[in-house]
Design a protein around this motif. Structure first.
Motif, PDB file in Angstrom:
ATOM      1  N   MET A 647       0.770  -1.332   0.207  1.00 51.77           N
ATOM      2  CA  MET A 647       0.525   0.338   0.065  1.00 51.77           C
ATOM      3  C   MET A 647       0.966   1.336   0.204  1.00 51.77           C
ATOM      4  O   MET A 647       2.025   1.798   0.527  1.00 51.77           O
ATOM      5  CB  MET A 647      -0.707  -0.148   1.172  1.00 51.77           C
ATOM      6  CG  MET A 647      -1.790  -1.021   0.845  1.00 51.77           C
ATOM      7  SD  MET A 647      -3.159  -0.442   2.695  1.00 51.77           S
ATOM      8  CE  MET A 647      -2.160  -0.936   4.132  1.00 51.77           C
ATOM      9  N   PHE A 685      -8.185   3.599  -1.590  1.00 51.64           N
ATOM     10  CA  PHE A 685      -7.936   2.469  -0.246  1.00 51.64           C
ATOM     11  C   PHE A 685      -9.226   2.186   0.345  1.00 51.64           C
ATOM     12  O   PHE A 685      -9.760   1.093   1.053  1.00 51.64           O
ATOM     13  CB  PHE A 685      -6.985   3.870   0.905  1.00 51.64           C
ATOM     14  CG  PHE A 685      -6.605   2.475   2.288  1.00 51.64           C
ATOM     15  CD1 PHE A 685      -6.049   1.745   2.063  1.00 51.64           C
ATOM     16  CD2 PHE A 685      -7.392   3.661   3.495  1.00 51.64           C
ATOM     17  CE1 PHE A 685      -6.121   0.648   4.039  1.00 51.64           C
ATOM     18  CE2 PHE A 685      -6.748   2.738   4.676  1.00 51.64           C
ATOM     19  CZ  PHE A 685      -6.316   1.744   4.712  1.00 51.64           C
ATOM     20  N   GLN A 688     -11.056  -0.384  -1.455  1.00 46.96           N
ATOM     21  CA  GLN A 688     -10.768  -1.525  -0.601  1.00 46.96           C
ATOM     22  C   GLN A 688     -11.165  -2.291   0.159  1.00 46.96           C
ATOM     23  O   GLN A 688     -11.048  -3.563   0.921  1.00 46.96           O
ATOM     24  CB  GLN A 688      -9.421  -1.397  -0.545  1.00 46.96           C
ATOM     25  CG  GLN A 688      -8.362  -1.464  -2.072  1.00 46.96           C
ATOM     26  CD  GLN A 688      -6.756  -1.436  -2.472  1.00 46.96           C
ATOM     27  OE1 GLN A 688      -6.193  -0.881  -1.152  1.00 46.96           O
ATOM     28  NE2 GLN A 688      -6.273  -1.149  -3.840  1.00 46.96           N
ATOM     29  N   LEU A 689     -10.890  -0.983   1.097  1.00 46.55           N
ATOM     30  CA  LEU A 689     -11.367  -1.243   2.747  1.00 46.55           C
ATOM     31  C   LEU A 689     -13.236  -2.272   2.501  1.00 46.55           C
ATOM     32  O   LEU A 689     -13.352  -3.159   3.085  1.00 46.55           O
ATOM     33  CB  LEU A 689     -11.632  -0.020   3.664  1.00 46.55           C
ATOM     34  CG  LEU A 689     -10.113   0.264   4.287  1.00 46.55           C
ATOM     35  CD1 LEU A 689     -10.405   0.807   5.331  1.00 46.55           C
ATOM     36  CD2 LEU A 689      -9.903  -1.247   5.176  1.00 46.55           C
ATOM     37  N   GLN A 691     -14.417  -3.386  -0.092  1.00 46.58           N
ATOM     38  CA  GLN A 691     -14.452  -4.434  -0.458  1.00 46.58           C
ATOM     39  C   GLN A 691     -14.552  -5.972  -0.137  1.00 46.58           C
ATOM     40  O   GLN A 691     -14.545  -6.629   0.534  1.00 46.58           O
ATOM     41  CB  GLN A 691     -13.718  -5.041  -2.014  1.00 46.58           C
ATOM     42  CG  GLN A 691     -14.465  -3.949  -3.017  1.00 46.58           C
ATOM     43  CD  GLN A 691     -13.265  -4.103  -4.279  1.00 46.58           C
ATOM     44  OE1 GLN A 691     -11.927  -4.716  -3.974  1.00 46.58           O
ATOM     45  NE2 GLN A 691     -13.644  -2.992  -5.507  1.00 46.58           N
ATOM     46  N   THR A 692     -13.350  -5.612   1.339  1.00 44.88           N
ATOM     47  CA  THR A 692     -12.956  -6.333   1.964  1.00 44.88           C
ATOM     48  C   THR A 692     -13.899  -6.765   2.981  1.00 44.88           C
ATOM     49  O   THR A 692     -14.333  -7.940   3.545  1.00 44.88           O
ATOM     50  CB  THR A 692     -11.154  -5.832   3.031  1.00 44.88           C
ATOM     51  OG1 THR A 692     -10.843  -5.701   1.944  1.00 44.88           O
ATOM     52  CG2 THR A 692     -10.508  -6.632   3.518  1.00 44.88           C
TER      53      THR A 692
END
Lengths: 1108, 518
Positions: A647, A685, A688-689, A691-692
């Motif tokens: 990252m 970011f 992505q978070l 999605q996670t």
């Protein structure tokens, strides 16, 4: 003209020249001296305010003095005579060879017979003639050097130059000098006494006035509200508050023209004079000092009388305020209210009270009370709502109360209470700690699971040794207690913090209860093994039960670990997302700020920018710290352990610095560009978070969620059905009751007539007992002794404190002695009470009114013929009589006489109660038996049908109970109460079914209602689970207002939040212990309120001290 | 513009009514011929015609459109795009084609080329370069081996494109992302080229070398038959021949055998017509596998009964314009339903392995989200098995190896299907506890079911390496690296192994390959 005359003329000319030079020198000298002095004095005043005020002028004076002295020393300022003029000429013209001096001295001897004897006139003439010839060639103006005045002139010019230089070099030199020179204390001090002295001297010479019959009237300032005070006669001394008007009356012994009051030697106030000798005047007291009289005698001369009358100031005391926090805690939630009491006082009156709080670098003031009636004392309470103060978590706050008095003369005096400090509860930190604890719990469980699995395998495959099993059980029990303790601690903390989803608490409860049960069984098994081993002929113990227990433990741990990890990961994810949100928000704000700067709407100063960037940096750091914790490549991490390195968050740190640098250089466009890049990275970011998070496992799988939804629908249907059954039963019941009422009306009336007699008899007995006990001598004595005991106890308590307080004083021994005396006395009293053997009767006496009241109520219900209510109250009342009977029987020391009477009376009451009970029972039975005859066949059929329906519902509830049990075993986030409620519902449905079949309608209704309640409770629980936003399922998942935490490392073994433990409760100062009685109750009340467990003890200690 | 419109309308009409013929060859008809040539991948003839048309009708949009199509099929995407700029896009077909060309040129923007004797490989610079060595090997071998069988050796260099991930692949192909995920399709032979997704974008790679050969078979079949072979036969022959490049004649995986055996028993089939327009469009992986098993065994049966030469002869018939059914009857000896009946009888007698609990594996692509944790237990059949495997992982990560094995074994017991992941977890934990025999047993068992499962091959290689059985180690590690050349661990192991075996050339090559991914 003869020679001598010519010589004299020559010399006179020289003398003249000398005088001219001398005059010039003198002029320079004087001018230099004056200029020098002026500079020195000016410098002195200029530097008067500084410590070096004297040094510079003195130095200058010394330098100047040196030069001036050198001028004086050359004798250039002295006059010269002829001889000296001749000598000067000789000095200038040595070729004269002393002829001039000789001529000057001897010339007068010519024609002097007396001198002729010594000096020949001829020779003198010759000398004169020769000298005249010699001087004829000389110029008398050339004798004296003209340059003689140059040093003096230079010195003067230098001094002048220095002076000018100083004027121009020092800023505002002349003004400062002038200002400082005027009215300086030194000057006035110097001048005034001289003036006084001279005037006094004059006065003394003329009159010697005396002031007699002095009288003072003091008119106090209005804020004091004091009445005027007349002091007559008076010694003239004034002692009062500032702002007081002092009226002075007096008489003189001599006639005067005019009188003046001189206050502090500077203010002169004209007095009224009443001829011939009286005078009256007044002045306002402002400061400490003295006053004098100044009289003008008939001749017009002023006479200042030497006597000085002192003016003393009385001090207006500062107001006092005492603060009593009612719910003191070292840590408050930001939504808490701080309750406080205060008590303020002042000698002349209070103007206002306000709360002053220091929150970080900011200070806030809150007006608590404004008093308008000059009250000297005030007390009250204030509730400070912290929610209004926008406090930040973890912030430290200090507060105190400030009181102002009403002094409007010299400004209000202020007083302040003790400062109290607290910290704002940092939910994020606490939640982070909780997550850490959960991690620790998980690790402990994993370790136990590992050992459980391995041992299980050994038990199944290798060993048959019972001792091995015993050892294993013991080890497991120890590990389990650690886990249970930690889980319990986490649960307590979570409950205390609040806002945790029910599912989370249920999980912890399930972990605790499940493992507790297993542990208990392990211990029991251990005891059995121990029992077997201890037998003289040990019988082999079957290891099978240990295996089963171990299997259960393993299964439990497996399930618990999985869910604990799931829930902890969600919490961790929430923490990260919180930080990310915060970071994005900060970045956006900064972007907006930059836009504003660019559009020149509002310039952002560098400090603001720095602060904003710092905030971003700090948050980013927290985020990085959090992410770096997920870098151990463990399979249960909520983020990919490899992700952290890939990252770009680390680069953002340097981006922030770059933005700062660019903004400082005014390169706003470039800074904005950099910020945009950063914001873009933040967005990636965040995506992505998200999605996670989306990919995170559900707490409850879809299948189970559907089952729960179905259960909810089933329960709704069951509830409706059950309601219909209740309605049906109630309908029949109402009809039945009407019929019964009709049928049993006379029977009930008769029954209550009989009952009333019994109740009346009991009331009489009790009333008689009360009278008896009140009048019995032993009981009277007991009462007195008990009162004495109470007084003595109080005295002992206060003496104990006094003794402790005087531990370092002289009266310690006396106090101690007194305390011991009282203790002895108390002991004596207690012995006396014991010897009376009346304790149990005293207790009965005290409780008797309560019992009487119950029988009074029973009488009223009997009058009303209310069978149900009577039955209900009677059920609660008659056991009390048995209890008292038992108590008195069990009492070892009972006094003969009273004992016998009381026993007999209670026996009577019990007998009457039995009678009532019997009658009640037979009546109820006969009413119930009438059901059969009163119910129609149709109604009976309906009841049977209802029973059938209850059976069907029971079938459903049994099925649901089983289903909930299974679900609970599978998923510990589901509460076991679901199954328990269904079990209860089933039991009550069974009862209702049986009672309906037996036509016991009322009892059936009871069971039906209970079953209904269980069904409703279960449905409610399911509904709450759906609505609570438990994060159990993503479907309809509402975001918790407070996400499940963020956290810092802590030492979990100590339990509780570290900060809370370290914080001390600030105890008020000594005077704050004197709590007004009315506050005591409030404080004690506050004690009852809930306090976070971690500082319960601290707070309790605090209260103890506060109210002792 | 009107011309284009006319052409499109005529084209559509012609497609709908294939029997139509015109006496005077107009521009439209000439263009149509051009399209047909392009559709047959006869680009030389098509280009010749196109150039002639452009000269004759320099202002014709149709001529330019044809030229753009030819350039696209030749792999000149930018050129095609430039030509298309001159063509309006009022018709959906033109618009769609433009979109395809645009997507392709964008996806291929960073491509660089690598030429072998008969192939032009395009790829993106970076880790995918590791594939070139292996691609050259498989393609050139296929050129010879398959050329011999099909009787066709392409004159021009065949274009092979390696796409770094499934996203660009889905954009340039008619397949959606969902199709790719459902069917596990990772390669295509379309538009006169072979395209494949780099194994680097999958968690464990895939048998991409056989796949590339499989696609090359498609290429040959299309060219040889002038694109007239039906899809089911295309797939059947391609599957039958995909492993021939490495001298392997067996092509049926245990899964295919199990699925076909189950289907024959249960009388379940994927009808041939359902296989259109692509096997990748079938609903489940299982259906895809069954379809492959059906058509490939059909071809095996055809070859077994009529000889391998039947295949090129059939293709020649088709190229000559013979109808498929007609040719098939002639070459196979029966019509398609009759052939299928015979095949069924044959297949039922064939010794097909039926392994219970074996299921096709989903191709696992690497996640695009670097934050997402890797959860390789997701593929387990039951939730309980997943949970137990996860617990095993947790225990293993805390060094509780014995406990982890016990938990994995429990998971194995709970699992209704064979999970190569779980078997590998058990084996690797045994390796860590130095129980090599147990580890080997588990790995061998798993390999029987999933012969190209990279992790199994890697673990076996590792196991033999640790236990100093270097020959076996070399075999499995080399197999593993072919399946997934992006696993650095395998490269490192191989380098060390070659060093120990004193194979400097191989070591040097492996070191070079390792550099591409390191």
């Amino acid at each position: 003209m003869d020679d001598f005359s010519q010589i004299n003329q020559f010399l006179s000319l020289i003398q003249k020249n000398w005088n001219r030079i001398r005059f010039a020198l003198g002029a320079y000298f004087t001018a230099t001296l004056l200029a020098g002095m002026a500079i020195v004095v000016a410098l002195f005043y200029y530097f008067a305010q500084t410590k070096a005020g004297y040094i510079i002028p003195v130095l200058l004076l010394l330098v100047l003095g040196k030069f001036l002295y050198s001028i004086i020393r050359t004798d250039s300022l002295k006059k010269i005579d002829r001889d000296e003029a001749a000598l000067l000429t000789e000095k200038k013209y040595p070729e004269l060879n002393n002829s001039l001096i000789n001529s000057a001295q001897l010339g007068s001897f010519i024609n002097d017979p007396e001198k002729e004897k010594l000096f020949s006139s001829v020779m003198i003439r010759e000398l004169l003639a020769r000298t005249r010839k010699q001087i004829a060639e000389l110029d008398a103006h050339e004798v004296l050097e003209k340059s003689k005045t140059i040093p003096a002139r230079n010195l003067f010019l230098t001094t002048l130059a220095v002076g000018l230089a100083i004027i121009f070099a020092f800023p505002n030199f002349l003004q400062t000098v002038l200002t400082n020179s005027k009215g300086t204390p030194i000057a006035s001090q110097i001048k005034l006494p001289e003036k006084e002295t001279s005037e006094t001297k004059v006065a003394h010479k003329k009159h010697d006035f005396k002031i007699t019959e002095l009288g003072l009237t003091l008119n106090y300032p209005s804020y004091t509200q004091l009445p005027s005070r007349v002091i007559n006669p008076s010694d003239g001394k004034v002692n009062t508050y500032p702002g007081t008007e002092v009226i002075i009356e007096g008489k003189t012994d001599e006639v005067f023209q005019e009188a003046t009051l001189v206050v502090n030697a500077k203010d002169s106030i004209l007095m009224e004079s009443q001829p011939p000798l009286s005078l009256t005047g007044s002045f306002m007291v402002r400061e400490k000092g003295f006053y004098q009289f100044k009289l003008k005698d008939p001749s017009g001369s002023q006479v200042l009388l030497p006597q000085k009358y002192p003016i003393e100031l009385e001090q207006d005391k500062a107001p006092r305020i005492v603060l009593f926090p009612a719910n003191p805690k070292p840590v408050y939630y930001d939504s808490d209210k701080i309750q406080m009491f205060y008590e303020g006082s002042d000698d002349f009156g209070i103007e206002s009270i306000q709360l002053i709080a220091q929150i970080g670098e900011d200070s806030i003031q809150k007006k608590i009370k404004t008093l308008k009636d000059n009250e000297k004392e005030t007390q009250g309470r204030f509730s400070w709502n912290l929610a209004l103060e926008s406090l930040k978590p973890g912030q430290e706050v200090q507060y105190y109360l400030e009181i102002k008095d009403n002094d409007n003369i010299s400004g209000p005096n202020k007083g302040q209470s003790e400062m109290i400090r607290f910290t704002v509860f940092d939910s994020r930190e606490e939640r982070e700690n909780l997550v850490r604890l959960q991690d620790e719990l998980t690790e402990k469980m994993i370790a136990l699971l590992a050992s459980g699995l391995v041992e299980d395998n050994i038990l199944k495959t290798t060993t048959k040794d019972v001792l091995y099993g015993k050892k294993l059980l013991a080890a497991n029990s120890d590990a389990l207690i650690e886990i249970i303790g930690l889980a319990q601690h986490i649960k307590n903390q979570a409950i205390e913090f609040g806002n945790f989803p029910q599912a989370y608490l249920t999980l912890l409860s399930n972990i605790i209860s499940g493992l507790k049960e297993i542990r208990q069984e392990k211990i029991e098994t251990l005891n059995k093994i121990q029992g077997t081993l201890m037998k003289p002929t040990p019988v082999g113990y079957n290891l099978f039960s240990i295996e089963i227990l171990n299997d259960r433990m393993v299964t439990h741990l497996e399930r618990d670990i999985l869910y604990l990890i799931k829930i902890t990961n969600r919490q961790k994810m929430d923490q990260v997302m919180d930080l990310e949100d915060q970071l994005s928000e900060l970045t956006e704000t900064l972007q907006e700020e930059f836009e504003k700067i660019k559009n020149k709407k509002s310039p952002l100063n560098s400090n603001q920018l720095k602060s904003k960037l710092n905030q971003i940096q700090q948050t980013l750091k927290q985020l990085l710290d959090k992410l770096s914790q997920q870098n151990q490549a463990l399979p249960d991490e909520f983020l990919n352990s490899k992700s952290f390195e890939s990252m770009n968050l680390k680069d953002m740190m340097s981006s922030i610095e770059k933005i700062q640098e660019l903004a400082n250089q005014g390169k706003i466009d470039e800074a904005m560009e950099e910020l945009k890049k950063m914001a873009e990275e933040m967005r990636n970011f965040a995506e992505q978070l998200n999605q996670t998070e989306e990919s995170m496992e559900e707490m409850v799988d879809t299948e189970m969620m559907e089952q729960l939804d179905q259960s909810m629908r089933d329960l709704e249907r069951l509830e409706k059905k059950q309601q219909r059954i209740i309605n049906g039963t109630s309908e029949i019941n109402q009809k039945l009751r009407k019929q019964q009422a009709k049928k049993f009306e006379s029977l009930v009336k008769k029954f209550f007539d009989e009952l009333k007699k019994d109740v009346e008899s009991i009331r009489t007995i009790l009333s008689d007992d009360k009278k008896y006990l009140n009048e019995h001598e032993a009981m009277k004595k007991t009462g007195e002794l008990l009162e004495k005991q109470s007084v003595l106890s109080q005295e002992i308590q206060s003496l104990s404190q006094k003794t402790i307080d005087s531990s370092l004083k002289d009266d310690l021994a006396d106090n101690f002695k007194e305390l011991n005396d009282r203790r002895r006395e108390l002991s004596q009293t207690l012995m006396e009470i014991a010897s009376l053997r009346t304790q149990s009767y005293q207790d009965f006496k005290e409780k008797l009114p309560e019992l009487q009241k119950k029988y009074d109520s029973l009488k009223e219900l009997a009058d009303l013929n209310d069978l149900n209510e009577f039955n209900l109250l009677f059920k609660n009342t008659y056991p009390e009589v048995f209890r008292w009977q038992g108590n008195m029987r069990a009492s070892r020391s009972s006094l003969e006489g009273i004992g016998e009477k009381m026993s007999e009376d209670l026996r009577q009451v019990a007998r009457l109660n039995a009678e009532i009970s019997k009658k009640l029972g037979s009546l109820k039975r006969s009413i119930e038996s009438s059901n059969e005859s009163l119910l129609s066949e149709e109604e009976k059929n309906t009841l049977r049908k209802l029973a059938e329906q209850e059976k069907k519902i029971r079938g459903k509830t049994d099925g649901m109970q089983k289903q909930f049990q299974e679900m609970n075993q599978k998923n510990p986030l589901l509460p076991p109460n679901l199954a328990q409620n269904m079990q209860m519902a089933g039991q009550n449905l069974k009862r209702a079914e049986s009672r309906l079949n037996q036509n016991q309608i009322q009892k059936s209704l009871e069971s039906e209602s209970k079953a209904m309640k269980s069904i409703q409770d279960t449905r409610k629980m399911l509904k709450e689970m759906q609505n609570s936003g438990t994060q159990m399922s993503r479907r309809g998942k509402p975001r918790n207002q407070l996400r499940l935490g963020t956290g810092n490392r802590r030492d979990s073994r100590r339990g509780g939040a570290v900060r809370m433990q370290k914080e001390k409760v600030l105890l008020p100062s000594e005077d704050q212990y004197k709590v007004p009685s009315e506050f005591r109750e409030e404080i004690l009340d506050a004690m009852k309120r809930e306090t976070p467990k971690n500082y319960e003890q601290l707070v309790t200690e605090y209260y103890k001290e506060l109210v002792q | 513009m009107m011309n284009i419109m006319k052409t499109v309308i005529v084209l559509l009409l012609l497609f709908l009514t294939p029997g139509i013929s015109l006496s005077e060859p107009t521009l439209t008809q000439k263009v149509l011929i051009g399209y047909e040539l392009a559709q047959d991948w006869d680009l030389k003839a098509a280009e010749k015609l196109s150039n002639k048309l452009l000269k004759e009708y320099p202002k014709s949009g149709d001529a330019h459109f044809l030229s753009a199509r030819i350039e696209f099929l030749k792999g000149n995407y930018e050129r095609s795009w430039e030509i298309l700029k001159r063509v309006g896009d009022n018709f959906k077909e033109i618009e769609d084609f433009k979109k395809r060309v645009d997507a392709t040129r964008k996806a291929a923007k960073n491509f660089v080329s690598f030429e072998t004797d008969h192939f032009l490989i395009r790829y993106e610079e970076g880790p995918d370069e590791v594939l070139l060595h292996y691609a050259q090997e498989v393609l050139e071998k296929s050129y010879q081996v398959l050329g011999d069988i099909i009787g066709y050796y392409p004159e021009e260099k065949v274009l092979v494109e390696i796409y770094p991930d499934r996203q660009p692949f889905s954009k340039i192909s008619p397949l959606t992302l969902k199709d790719i995920l459902t069917s596990g399709t990772v390669a295509l032979c379309k538009y006169n080229r072979v395209m494949l997704i780099s194994p680097g974008s999958l968690v464990r790679g895939y048998n991409w070398m056989d796949t590339i050969s499989h696609e090359y078979v498609h290429y040959l079949l299309t060219k040889k038959s002038r694109n007239r072979l039906p899809l089911w036969m295309h797939e059947g022959i391609a599957k039958l021949l995909e492993s021939r490049w490495r001298g392997q004649t067996s092509y049926m995986t245990p899964i295919m055998q199990t699925i076909l055996s189950g289907a024959l028993k249960n009388d379940y089939r994927v009808p041939l017509e359902d296989m259109m327009p692509s096997l990748a469009k079938l609903k489940t992986q299982k259906d895809v596998q069954l379809a492959y098993a059906e058509v490939s065994t059909m071809m095996e049966y055809l070859v077994e009964t009529r000889g391998i030469e039947t295949l090129p002869k059939l293709l020649e018939d088709l190229a000559a314009g013979k109808k498929f059914e007609e040719s098939f009857i002639g070459r196979a000896g029966s019509d398609i339903p009759g052939f299928q009946n015979k095949w069924e009888s044959w297949a039922k007698k064939k010794e097909l392995k039926y392994i219970p609990g074996i299921a096709p594996l989903t191709r696992e692509f690497k996640t695009k989200n670097p934050l997402e944790p890797e959860k390789d237990y997701k593929g387990m059949s039951t939730e309980r098995a997943q949970d137990l495997t996860f617990l095993g992982d947790i225990l293993k990560s805390r060094d509780h190896y014995s406990a982890a094995i016990l938990e994995y074994l429990k998971a194995k017991k709970e699992s209704t299907t064979h999970s190569p992941i779980l078997f590998n977890k058990i084996a690797s934990t045994y390796i860590q506890t130095r129980k090599y025999d147990e580890a080997e047993q588990f790995l061998k068992e798993s390999l029987e079911f999933y012969s190209d499962f990279h992790t199994t091959l890697a673990n076996l290689g590792d196991l033999y390496f640790i236990s100093e059985r270097y020959d076996s180690a070399q075999k499995y590690l080399e197999e593993a690296v072919r399946i997934n050349p992006f696993n650095p661990y395998i490269h490192v192991k191989l380098i060390e192994l070659y060093d120990r075996l004193n194979m400097p050339e191989k070591k040097k090559l492996q070191t070079q390959l390792f550099k591409f991914i390191n």
